[in-house]
Design an enzyme around this catalytic site. Structure first.
Site, PDB file in Angstrom:
ATOM      1  N   GLU A  60       1.587  -2.937  -7.296  1.00  0.00           N
ATOM      2  CA  GLU A  60       2.482  -2.058  -6.552  1.00  0.00           C
ATOM      3  C   GLU A  60       1.860  -1.583  -5.251  1.00  0.00           C
ATOM      4  OE1 GLU A  60       0.213   0.645  -9.394  1.00  0.00           O
ATOM      5  OE2 GLU A  60       0.926  -1.412  -9.292  1.00  0.00           O
TER       6      GLU A  60
ATOM      7  N   ASP B 270       0.372   2.821  -2.073  1.00  0.00           N
ATOM      8  CA  ASP B 270       0.566   2.605  -3.502  1.00  0.00           C
ATOM      9  C   ASP B 270       1.779   3.415  -3.963  1.00  0.00           C
ATOM     10  OD1 ASP B 270      -0.738   1.582  -6.146  1.00  0.00           O
ATOM     11  OD2 ASP B 270      -0.195   3.672  -6.531  1.00  0.00           O
ATOM     12  N   ILE B 271       2.649   2.798  -4.764  1.00  0.00           N
ATOM     13  CA  ILE B 271       3.833   3.486  -5.292  1.00  0.00           C
ATOM     14  C   ILE B 271       3.399   4.417  -6.418  1.00  0.00           C
ATOM     15  CG2 ILE B 271       6.070   3.182  -6.384  1.00  0.00           C
ATOM     16  CD1 ILE B 271       6.293   0.497  -5.019  1.00  0.00           C
TER      17      ILE B 271
END
Length: 635
Positions: free
Chosen positions: A525, A482-483
Site C-alpha cells: 500500500e 502509505d495508506i
C-alpha cells in the site's frame, strides 16, 4: 627446308594437335593449382566458421539441470563434418588450462603451448601448406552475467587446428595422374591425327594436284579421281560445287535468322529476369530495414526513405490506426509537416476505402470524379496522376494504410501492384511486432493495478535523479506515502475493495504532481514520489498538499476506516540535506514515514536525525541500505 615438311596435314597437325596438347596440360596444371589454393582457403574458412560456431555455442542457454555451457561439451563430443578435419580443438582458461576438448582425456591438463597461447595479443588465424591454426579470445559484454569483467578481458581462449583435408591429397594424386594421362593421350592423338590426315587428306590432295598440274601442262584428257562422295571428289564438278555452295549459303541464312529470333527471345527473358531480381532486391532491403529495429518511428522513417527511392514514387505516406480508431498520417515523402497528423475515418477517401475493405484500391487517375479522391491540405490546384492505397493487415486486423502516388496517369503496372502489396504485408508484420514490443516495454515498467511506474522503473528514475543532483549540486526529495489502516480495510471490505482504494489514492496523487516528477508504487500500500530539484521545505509543503487532497477526496470515503475516510501518512527526505546516497535517502524517508505512523497517522513528517534508529520502528524486511527489499505493511 624440304617441301614435304610444309604439307597441309603437317600444318594442321602443328596448328591444332600440339596447341591442344599444350593447352590441356596448362589447364590441368592450373586446375591443380587452383584446387590447391581453394582447398587451403576452404580449410582456413572452415576453421574460422568452426571457431565462430563454437564461440556462438557459448551464448546458448544452458538447459535446466545441466552443467554450464553443456551445449559446448555436446558439440565437441559430436561427430560432425566440421570436427572431422580438426586435429586439435581446445577451450582454454586464461591461465592455459584445458576446459573443453575434442579429446576428453586432455580436459583439466595445462596446454603444452600455454605460455604462447595466453600471451597478450589480438586473435589470429594462420594457414600453411598443410593446416590452419586459429586462436580466438572468448567473452564479451553478453557474458557479464556469469563472468565478471568479461567485457574487459577474455574469460577463455579457443584454440583449434584444422588439417589439410585428405581429399586434397587424393585430388593432387589424381591430378598428377591426369597430367600423365593427358600427355599420353595427347601423344596418341597426335599420332592418330597425323596418320588420318595422311591417308584421308594429304594423299587425295596430292593426286588432285598432280591431275591439275597435268592439265596445266596441256593434258586435257586427265581426270581427277571422283570415286568417293567426299568434298575432294565433288571438286571435279564446278556446277555441283556451285550448287552445293548456294545451298549452303541459304541454309546459313536460315540458321542465322533462327539464331537471331532465339537471341531476341533470350534478351526479353533476361530483361524480365532483371526486373524480378530488382523486385526481390527491394523486398530484401525492406525486410532488412524492418527487421533491424523494433522502434516504430525509426522503422517508419526507413521505409519512407527506401520505397520511394527504389520504386520512383513521387508521393508516399504511411498511415497507422490511432487510439481513436482513425487513420493518422505518421510519415510522408517528401516530408510535409502539414500532412503528418492528419486523420481519416474508415471509408473516407481512397485510403479509408482500402482500410474498410482490407483490400488494395488503385485509382489510375485521381482527377476523375468517380475516384472519390480526398485531400485536406487545402491545395487549390487540380491534381492528376495514379494513386494506390494498400492496407496494412495483420491477422484480419487493419493496422494502417500505405499510399503510393505518381503524377502520371495509370503509371502502376500489374507487376508493381503485386510487389507493393507484398511490401505492405512485410510492413504490416513489422509494425505489429513494433507495437507488441512497445506494449511489452510498457508492461515491464508499469504497475498493472494502478497504472503508475513499478518498483523497477522507480529506482531507475531515482538513480538518474540522484546522479543528476550530485553532478549539478541540486537537491532531490522523495515522499514515502502509505495508506493508513490498510489491513483493516482489506479485512473489513475484502481485497477487491483494497485494490480499488489503491487505484483511487493513486489517481488523487497523480492528478496533483508535476509532469517532471515520478509517482510510482513502492510495494503493498506504499507509493513513492520523486521530486526533482525540490528543497526539503518545498517537499514538505507538497506532501501536506497531497495528504489533504486524499483526506478530502469524496471518492475515498470508507465507513470501515477510522474517521470514515481513507487517509495517508507521508515521510519526507531530501538529498543532500538528509543523506548523501540513494539507499540512505530511501531509508530516511522510510524512517520519517514510521514517525508519521507513531505520531497518529494522517500526517506528514520530515526526516530528522535519529529517526532511523528509533526503538519502536517496525523495520520488518527493510534494511537501511537495501532499498530493493520489500517493506512490511505499515497499516
Amino acid at each position: 627446308m624440304p617441301s614435304g615438311f610444309n604439307t597441309i596435314g603437317r600444318k594442321l597437325l602443328r596448328s591444332v594437335a600440339l596447341p591442344g596438347l599444350f593447352t590441356a596440360l596448362v589447364v590441368v596444371a592450373l586446375f591443380w593449382r587452383q584446387a590447391h589454393v581453394a582447398t587451403r582457403d576452404a580449410t582456413h574458412d572452415e576453421a574460422l566458421v568452426l571457431a565462430e560456431f563454437v564461440d556462438a555455442t557459448f551464448r546458448l542457454t544452458t538447459p535446466a539441470g545441466k552443467p554450464p555451457h553443456s551445449p559446448v561439451a555436446e558439440l565437441l563430443a559430436s561427430d560432425t563434418r566440421l570436427l572431422g578435419a580438426t586435429t586439435e580443438l581446445n577451450v582454454l582458461s586464461p591461465e592455459g588450462r584445458i576446459l573443453w576438448s575434442i579429446r576428453p582425456r586432455e580436459v583439466g591438463l595445462r596446454h603444452p603451448a600455454a605460455a604462447l597461447l595466453t600471451a597478450p595479443g589480438p586473435q589470429w588465424a594462420r594457414s600453411d601448406e598443410h593446416q590452419t591454426e586459429v586462436l580466438r579470445p572468448l567473452g564479451d559484454k553478453a557474458c557479464e552475467g556469469c563472468h565478471a569483467g568479461a567485457s574487459e578481458r577474455p574469460v577463455g581462449l579457443l584454440h583449434l587446428r584444422a588439417a589439410e583435408p585428405v581429399v586434397h591429397r587424393e585430388l593432387t594424386d589424381a591430378l598428377m595422374g591426369a597430367l600423365v594421362a593427358v600427355f599420353v593421350l595427347g601423344t596418341l592423338l597426335i599420332v592418330a591425327t597425323g596418320t588420318s590426315l595422311h591417308f584421308f587428306l594429304v594423299r587425295p590432295l596430292r593426286r588432285l594436284m598432280a591431275a591439275m598440274r597435268r592439265a596445266e601442262e596441256g593434258d586435257v584428257l586427265v581426270r581427277a579421281e571422283a570415286g568417293d562422295s567426299d568434298e575432294l571428289a565433288r571438286l571435279g564438278s564446278a556446277f555441283n560445287a556451285m550448287l552445293a555452295r548456294l545451298t549452303s549459303m541459304k541454309a546459313e541464312e536460315i540458321d542465322t535468322h533462327r539464331d537471331l529470333e532465339e537471341t531476341k527471345h533470350k534478351l526479353s527473358l533476361n530483361e524480365e529476369l532483371e526486373e524480378r531480381v530488382a523486385e526481390l532486391g527491394l523486398l530484401f532491403d525492406v525486410a532488412h530495414s524492418l527487421n533491424s529495429t523494433l522502434e516504430l518511428p525509426e522503422m517508419l522513417a526507413r521505409i519512407t526513405q527506401l520505397v520511394p527511392e527504389r520504386l520512383h514514387i513521387q508521393d508516399f505516406s504511411i498511415m497507422l490506426v490511432n487510439a481513436e480508431g482513425l487513420l493518422e498520417i505518421k510519415s510522408t515523402f517528401p516530408a510535409d509537416p502539414a500532412l503528418e497528423g492528419m486523420t481519416f475515418r474508415f471509408g473516407e477517401g481512397i485510403c479509408g476505402r482500402a482500410a474498410a475493405t482490407q483490400r488494395g484500391v488503385y485509382v489510375p487517375d485521381v482527377a476523375e470524379p468517380s475516384s472519390q479522391y480526398a485531400r485536406r491540405d487545402e491545395r487549390p490546384e487540380q491534381e492528376r496522376g495514379a494513386l494506390l492505397s494498400v492496407p496494412l493487415v495483420h491477422t484480419k486486423s487493419v493496422l494502417g494504410v500505405l499510399n503510393f502516388q505518381r503524377p502520371e496517369v495509370a503509371s502502376f503496372s500489374p507487376q508493381e501492384l503485386e510487389l507493393l502489396t507484398t511490401v505492405a504485408d512485410q510492413v504490416a508484420a513489422a509494425v505489429k511486432n513494433a507495437l507488441l514490443h512497445t506494449e511489452a516495454v510498457r508492461l515491464t515498467l508499469t504497475d498493472p493495478l494502478t497504472g503508475v511506474p513499478n518498483r523497477r522503473h522507480l529506482f531507475s528514475r531515482l538513480e538518474l535523479e540522484v546522479a543528476r543532483a550530485q553532478r549539478f549540486g541540486t537537491s532531490v526529495s522523495i515522499l514515502m506515502v502509505d495508506i493508513d489502516h490498510f489491513k483493516k480495510l482489506n479485512d473489513a471490505a475484502g481485497h477487491r475493495a483494497g485494490d480499488e482504494a489503491l487505484r483511487k489514492v493513486c489517481d488523487v496523487l497523480r492528478a496533483r504532481v508535476r509532469k517532471v516528477d515520478t509517482l510510482a508504487r513502492y510495494g503493498g500500500e506504499e507509493f513513492m514520489l520523486v521530486l526533482s530539484n525540490v528543497s526539503k521545505k518545498d517537499a514538505h509543503e507538497v506532501a501536506e498538499k497531497l495528504r489533504r487532497a486524499v483526506a478530502e477526496a469524496p471518492q475515498l470515503a470508507a465507513p470501515t476506516q477510522p474517521g470514515g475516510h481513507i487517509t495517508v501518512s507521508i515521510g519526507v527526505a531530501t538529498l543532500p540535506t538528509d543523506a548523501a546516497a540513494q539507499d540512505h535517502l530511501v531509508d530516511c524517508a522510510d524512517s520519517a514515514l514510521y514517525a508519521s505512523k507513531r505520531g497518529g497517522r494522517n500526517r506528514v513528517t520530515s526526516y530528522e536525525p535519529g529517526m532511523e534508529v528509533h526503538p519502536d520502528r517496525e523495520r520488518g524486511l527493510s534494511r537501511p541500505h537495501d532499498p530493493s527489499a520489500a517493506p512490511m505493511a505499515k497499516a
